[in-house]
Each structure stands twice: as structure tokens, then as C-alpha cells.
Motif scaffolding. Structure first.
Motif, PDB file in Angstrom:
ATOM      1  N   VAL A   1      -8.456 -15.827  30.498  1.00 25.93           N
ATOM      2  CA  VAL A   1      -9.116 -14.959  29.523  1.00 25.93           C
ATOM      3  C   VAL A   1      -8.250 -13.737  29.190  1.00 25.93           C
ATOM      4  CG1 VAL A   1     -11.190 -13.680  28.879  1.00 25.93           C
ATOM      5  CG2 VAL A   1     -11.382 -15.748  30.271  1.00 25.93           C
ATOM      6  N   TYR A   2      -8.174 -12.766  30.113  1.00 26.37           N
ATOM      7  CA  TYR A   2      -7.433 -11.536  29.807  1.00 26.37           C
ATOM      8  C   TYR A   2      -5.971 -11.599  30.255  1.00 26.37           C
ATOM      9  CZ  TYR A   2     -11.676  -9.356  28.190  1.00 26.37           C
ATOM     10  OH  TYR A   2     -12.804  -9.059  27.458  1.00 26.37           O
ATOM     11  N   SER A   3      -5.587 -12.697  30.853  1.00 21.99           N
ATOM     12  CA  SER A   3      -4.181 -12.951  31.170  1.00 21.99           C
ATOM     13  C   SER A   3      -3.953 -14.456  31.110  1.00 21.99           C
ATOM     14  CB  SER A   3      -3.820 -12.405  32.558  1.00 21.99           C
ATOM     15  OG  SER A   3      -4.497 -13.131  33.567  1.00 21.99           O
TER      16      SER A   3
ATOM     17  N   ALA B   1     -11.208 -17.399  23.498  1.00 20.51           N
ATOM     18  CA  ALA B   1     -10.890 -18.312  22.390  1.00 20.51           C
ATOM     19  C   ALA B   1      -9.464 -18.103  21.910  1.00 20.51           C
ATOM     20  CB  ALA B   1     -11.875 -18.091  21.244  1.00 20.51           C
ATOM     21  N   HIS B   2      -9.037 -16.826  21.803  1.00 21.73           N
ATOM     22  CA  HIS B   2      -7.664 -16.548  21.374  1.00 21.73           C
ATOM     23  C   HIS B   2      -6.661 -16.994  22.423  1.00 21.73           C
ATOM     24  CE1 HIS B   2      -4.004 -14.183  20.560  1.00 21.73           C
ATOM     25  NE2 HIS B   2      -4.364 -14.297  19.298  1.00 21.73           N
ATOM     26  N   SER B   3      -6.956 -16.728  23.689  1.00 22.03           N
ATOM     27  CA  SER B   3      -6.044 -17.121  24.773  1.00 22.03           C
ATOM     28  C   SER B   3      -5.900 -18.635  24.849  1.00 22.03           C
ATOM     29  CB  SER B   3      -6.548 -16.569  26.111  1.00 22.03           C
ATOM     30  OG  SER B   3      -6.514 -15.157  26.121  1.00 22.03           O
ATOM     31  N   ASP B   4      -6.998 -19.356  24.586  1.00 26.24           N
ATOM     32  CA  ASP B   4      -6.950 -20.824  24.640  1.00 26.24           C
ATOM     33  C   ASP B   4      -5.987 -21.397  23.608  1.00 26.24           C
ATOM     34  OD1 ASP B   4      -8.734 -20.919  26.716  1.00 26.24           O
ATOM     35  OD2 ASP B   4     -10.491 -21.410  25.485  1.00 26.24           O
ATOM     36  N   THR B   5      -5.845 -20.707  22.461  1.00 27.03           N
ATOM     37  CA  THR B   5      -4.936 -21.208  21.420  1.00 27.03           C
ATOM     38  C   THR B   5      -3.471 -21.133  21.860  1.00 27.03           C
ATOM     39  OG1 THR B   5      -4.684 -19.046  20.316  1.00 27.03           O
ATOM     40  CG2 THR B   5      -6.527 -20.438  19.609  1.00 27.03           C
TER      41      THR B   5
ATOM     42  N   SER C   1     -19.947  -9.510  26.604  1.00 24.64           N
ATOM     43  CA  SER C   1     -20.050 -10.961  26.668  1.00 24.64           C
ATOM     44  C   SER C   1     -19.380 -11.602  25.455  1.00 24.64           C
ATOM     45  CB  SER C   1     -21.530 -11.370  26.741  1.00 24.64           C
ATOM     46  OG  SER C   1     -21.650 -12.774  26.743  1.00 24.64           O
ATOM     47  N   LEU C   2     -19.614 -11.007  24.263  1.00 22.75           N
ATOM     48  CA  LEU C   2     -18.996 -11.536  23.048  1.00 22.75           C
ATOM     49  C   LEU C   2     -17.480 -11.341  23.087  1.00 22.75           C
ATOM     50  CD1 LEU C   2     -18.996 -12.634  20.147  1.00 22.75           C
ATOM     51  CD2 LEU C   2     -19.448 -10.291  19.361  1.00 22.75           C
ATOM     52  N   VAL C   3     -17.046 -10.166  23.518  1.00 18.13           N
ATOM     53  CA  VAL C   3     -15.607  -9.873  23.585  1.00 18.13           C
ATOM     54  C   VAL C   3     -14.913 -10.838  24.541  1.00 18.13           C
ATOM     55  CG1 VAL C   3     -13.896  -8.174  24.349  1.00 18.13           C
ATOM     56  CG2 VAL C   3     -15.806  -7.461  22.899  1.00 18.13           C
TER      57      VAL C   3
END
Length: 577
Positions: free
Chosen positions: A467-469, A410-414, A402-404
């Protein structure tokens, strides 16, 4: 029961030995008995696990291709099949048992069929004999140190008509001049070292791949230069611990020097796997920050955020030391994308230790994490420690996941709204109109585009995070991007480079320049001598000079390439069409 010939059995105690290592050239001479067998036959390879195993697959494919076999992706057509195994996680090992059973039909259909088991699992004590007893149609069992002997061992199987086990627990050789069939035309893996000296308590790798052995820097750089000349866009340097590179050579060579030398080859993208945190020196950080072609993406495995748990793992750093290195890297390269490995439920892990892992992950702010529930590997110290109950491990794993997910999102949103250079891997399996590729920070980006952009660098604006893409759109016309890619390949094409070099030499050669000027004057004199007595003499003089020019070594070399160059240029024209 199968007849078994044991040439060499694995021994995990022997794997811990550190033999003297010498550089040798691979034996590229295929035994005649295998050449004859290979005619009209097919091979198939299925690989599990890490990039090191993928590289081993490319080498085995190189040897089999040199023997005369043809590759097939249809396992049912295979005359020789190789299962290249992984021992890192329990389920990876379990997968091979079902895979072996699938080839029973091949043996039934074709009595000459040979099944080969390779990879890290085969380095475990007693596993080869046990598997052959269970599956008598297995022909050959080899370890990671025996890849370069694949053709000789297959010839031995044919000759002896027995199942053969040949698994060395350590290697005293670094084998160069290996044949290779690369699995990708644009991205290449290059081994810089083999084996591991860390002996983490959970890991079987030092026992299956042996102690650390570094290739010579010149051999690595030569391989990378050849890949650049062949038009490769990305190189990934491989080692169990790349930061340890060169320590065993004892000549001052280290990873920072190697990384700098490979970056200087001009490869457009350079990355490496895998780093050991405590050995990631300031010099390595400086080199990474200096060269634009080194991706600002770093896989930086932590395994646990708890110093006490790290001690039980025999990881050679503390939580504080790991964070100090991570912060130093981020300070030098603010745009760095850090990814990591985390093991949940390591023997003896307490709730407090697990919370330390969660807090470290938040503090570092990983762009993505590879998370695993601990599974014991036979023969490792951790397998004999007090195990965490499965239900506890799974509950913690879900909390970590869940944290990952949040950190990755958060990183993808940037990245939304920004433009990234993407190396296109090809069309999506779900939708042929959607292309996929990776940005320099390791993130997968999907966008609409034509399939002919596979292998090209394209600029993509990120519009959405999944998220992951990520989902984006191309910034430039696809034809412009393709034309740019053609220019890239033309600038790296050996034939065109040589043709261009010769043209340059011809234009600057004083002798050819002088003969050209004299030929122009002779041609003028020949024209003016028409109908005069000296016409025959002027003609002979002109033809002699013309013959001299035509037979000049530089011009002869250039002209010998003309036909091949013309064919390549016509091919490029067709690509652009």
C-alpha cells in the motif's frame, strides 16, 4: 526570572504588510567573540515541519560551521542547541514544550550552554516572552526572517549575558550568498520564494513567514548549476506557492520560465513544492510534460472537495475549477501521480460537504493523500468560527483514511511487474540488507541490495504492493549500477572536467602540435648526430624546444592538476574495489 533583551517582537498585524524588497548578500563575517566561544564546541539542531524549515536548518548549520562549531547528533553534547519549530498543526507546536525541557540538563552541566528557539511558532504574538519566563535557560528566540543573523545574535547573547528576542514579522530583504551545510549529498532543496499572499482562513504561515517574495531567476539558476556541478541527483524547488513565483518581480518572470531554466541545467531529477491549484497554468503543464528530468509527480493540495467549504477556507478556486485543472494535467501527462492535502472537520463542515470531499478524491484518483483533522491556530479567522465536534471530525477522518488507503493501494497495484528508476536513500533501519528509495512518481520502494548503492540510481522491478510502500528486486548487477554512478560523478567532477578540458585544448592547439612535430624531428636529428661535431648544437636545440613545450601555459595548467587528479582516480579505484 531570566533577564530578557527584546530587539524585535513579532506582531501579526505587521506580518500582513508588503514592504519594498531588496536583494542583499549575507554577512559572512563571524564576530570574534563567537569565534572564540565556538572553539572545541558542538551544535545540535532539531527541526519540525516542512521542507522550508529543513532548508532553514541547512543555512543555520552553515553559519554555525563557519563560526567554528562542530555538528553533533547527540543532543546531550551540545553547547548550542536549536529547536526549529513548526506552527502548521497544533501537535507540532505541542512537541516543542517537551523538547525544551530536555535541555535543562545541558544548562545544568554547562553554564555556557545556549538554547535557541527558531521557526514559525516564534512568529506568534507573545510566544517568545512566555517561553523564556517558563524556561529561563532559553538564550535566544528568532523568527523565520532572522535565520541569516544567527551568528550575530549568538554573539550578542554571549556579550550581554541576557536572553534575547529578535523576531521580525516581515522581511524587506531577499538574502543571497547564504552558507549551507546540506543534509543530503544527493538531494537538495532550493528556495525560489518566501512567504505567502493567500491568507487561507486556517493558516498561520502568512503571519510567520510574511508576504510573498521571489528570488531573482539568475540567482536560483546559479545555485542549481552549482548543485549539478557538485554531483547532486535531485533538486526540489521550494515555495509556499511555487506557482506565484515571479509575480512580485513584475518583469515577466514566472514559474514556467524558471522551471524550464532549472530543467536545462541537466539535473537528473527535478520536482517542486507546493502548488496552488488555480495558478497552475497551461504553460506550467506544458513545461512539466516537455522535460524528461521533471518528475511526473505533483503535490496538488485541494484541502476540501466542497466549493462552499473552500469559500470559508478562502481558497481561491471551486471544486469544478480544481477538477478542470487536475483533468488537464492528467490529459497532458497520463502517467502523472497526483498527491494532495485534505483537512477534515473544518469549521462549519457539514456531512454533505464531507461527502463532496470523498467523491472528489475518488474522481481524481490520488496516488496518496496527506489527511489532517482541523486544529485551530490562534490569530487565524477560522479559529473564531463554529467548530465541528471532535467526535464528528474523528469519525469522518476514519472514513476518509479508509478511502485514501484504497486509492493508494489501487495506484500501488498498477506498479506491480513494472521496472522503475529508484534513487536510493540508504539501508532500512530495521534491516541493513534492505535498501529504500523513491521512484519518479513519489512511491517508496524497498529492495535487497548492498549499502554502497546509497545515492545511486538503480533499476528495480516491483514485485509486491504494501500500500504505502512497494517491494521489488534489482534488475542489474549492483556493481554495474555502482560503476554507472561513478561515471556520473566523474562526468560532473569539476577537477576531472577541467583536466579533461585542458587535455582537449592541448590536443587541438596548433602551436603545441607544431612544437611536438618539431620535437620529434629534433630528437631524431639528435640521435643521428651521436659522435659528430654538431651533436652539442643538436642537443642544445632539442633541450630548448623541450623546455618551451614544458613551459607552455596549457601544459603547465594541466600538469598542476595531475597530482590531484591521480589522487581522485585512485579514490575511485578504491570505491570500485
Amino acid at each position: 526570572m531570566a533577564k530578557i533583551k527584546i530587539l524585535q517582537k513579532p506582531c501579526q498585524k505587521d506580518a500582513a504588510k508588503r514592504p519594498a524588497v531588496e536583494r542583499v548578500l549575507a554577512n559572512r563575517k563571524t564576530p570574534e567573540i563567537l569565534k572564540e566561544f565556538a572553539k572545541g564546541r558542538y551544535f545540535y539542531i532539531r527541526t519540525y515541519g516542512c521542507q522550508g524549515n529543513v532548508r532553514d536548518e541547512e543555512v543555520m548549520a552553515g553559519f554555525l560551521t563557519e563560526a567554528g562549531f562542530t555538528r553533533t547528533e547527540d543532543a546531550s553534547l551540545a553547547d548550542v542547541a536549536i529547536i526549529n519549530t513548526c506552527a502548521v498543526r497544533e501537535n507540532a507546536e505541542d512537541k516543542i514544550y517537551g523538547e525544551i525541557g530536555n535541555f535543562k540538563a545541558n544548562k545544568k552541566k554547562n553554564p555556557d550552554f545556549m538554547l535557541v528557539l527558531a521557526g514559525c511558532v516564534m512568529g506568534e504574538d507573545g510566544i517568545g516572552e512566555k517561553l523564556i519566563e517558563t524556561y529561563p535557560f532559553i538564550s535566544l528566540v528568532i523568527g523565520t526572517h532572522d535565520v541569516a543573523k544567527i551568528n550575530d545574535l549568538l554573539a550578542e547573547v554571549i556579550k550581554e549575558r541576557k536572553s534575547i528576542i529578535n523576531v521580525h514579522s516581515f522581511s524587506s530583504e531577499i538574502v543571497e550568498n547564504l552558507p549551507s551545510v546540506r543534509l543530503d549529498n544527493n538531494q537538495a532543496f532550493v528556495n525560489i520564494s518566501y512567504g505567502c499572499d493567500k491568507f487561507c482562513t486556517y493558516c498561520i504561515v502568512p503571519f510567520t513567514r510574511g508576504r510573498e517574495r521571489s528570488r531573482h531567476l539568475d540567482d536560483i539558476v546559479a545555485e542549481c548549476k552549482k548543485l549539478v556541478e557538485e554531483g547532486y541527483k535531485q533538486i526540489t524547488l521550494l515555495g509556499q506557492n511555487v506557482n506565484s513565483y515571479g509575480l512580485d518581480l513584475k518583469d515577466g518572470t514566472d514559474f514556467a520560465k524558471l522551471l524550464s531554466a532549472v530543467a536545462e541545467t541537466g539535473i537528473p531529477r527535478l520536482r517542486f513544492l507546493t502548488s496552488y491549484p488555480s495558478q497552475f497554468s497551461d504553460e506550467m503543464i506544458d513545461v512539466m510534460a516537455k522535460y524528461e528530468n521533471i518528475d511526473h509527480w505533483l503535490h496538488f493540495p485541494v484541502q476540501s472537495g466542497s466549493s462552499s467549504c473552500l469559500r470559508r477556507m478562502a481558497r481561491r478556486y471551486t471544486r469544478e475549477e480544481y477538477l478542470e485543472r487536475a483533468n488537464k494535467i492528467k490529459e497532458k501527462m497520463p502517467d502523472i501521480a497526483l498527491t494532495t492535502d485534505i483537512i477534515v472537520g473544518f469549521p462549519g463542515e457539514t456531512e454533505e460537504e464531507f461527502l463532496d470531499t470523498l467523491s472528489l478524491a475518488k474522481e481524481v484518483g490520488y496516488s496518496s493523500c496527506f489527511t489532517f483533522i482541523y486544529s485551530p491556530r490562534p490569530g487565524t479567522p477560522a479559529a473564531n468560527m463554529e467548530q465541528v465536534p471532535p467526535e464528528v471530525s474523528h469519525e469522518r477522518f476514519n472514513r476518509l483514511k479508509s478511502l485514501v488507503d484504497d486509492l493508494t493501494a489501487a495506484h500501488s497495484d498498477t506498479m506491480i511487474g513494472n521496472i522503475y528508476e529508484v534513487l536510493v536513500e540508504g539501508p532500512s533501519k530495521r534491516d541493513p540488507n534492505v535498501l529504500s528509495g523513491y521512484a519518479r512518481n513519489g512511491k517508496l520502494v524497498n529492495f535487497n541490495g548492498p549499502a554502497y548503492l546509497t545515492g545511486c540510481f538503480v533499476k528495480v522491478k516491483v514485485l509486491e504492493s504494501h500500500v504505502y510502500s512497494l517491494r521489488g528486486e534489482m534488475v542489474e548487477d549492483p556493481l554495474v549500477e555502482k560503476a554507472r554512478d561513478v561515471v556520473f560523478h566523474m562526468s560532473h567532477d569539476r577537477l576531472l572536467k577541467e583536466y579533461s578540458r585542458l587535455n582537449g585544448e592541448i590536443l587541438n592547439d596548433p602551436e603545441i602540435k607544431d612544437m611536438g612535430e618539431r620535437l620529434a624531428l629534433s630528437k631524431k636529428e639528435l640521435a643521428l648526430s651521436m659522435g659528430k661535431e654538431d651533436h652539442k648544437e643538436k642537443k642544445a636545440s632539442y633541450e630548448e624546444l623541450l623546455n618551451k613545450i614544458q613551459n607552455h601555459p596549457l601544459l603547465l595548467n594541466r600538469d598542476s592538476l595531475h597530482e590531484a587528479v591521480e589522487a581522485e582516480l585512485l579514490e575511485i579505484r578504491d570505491i570500485l574495489k
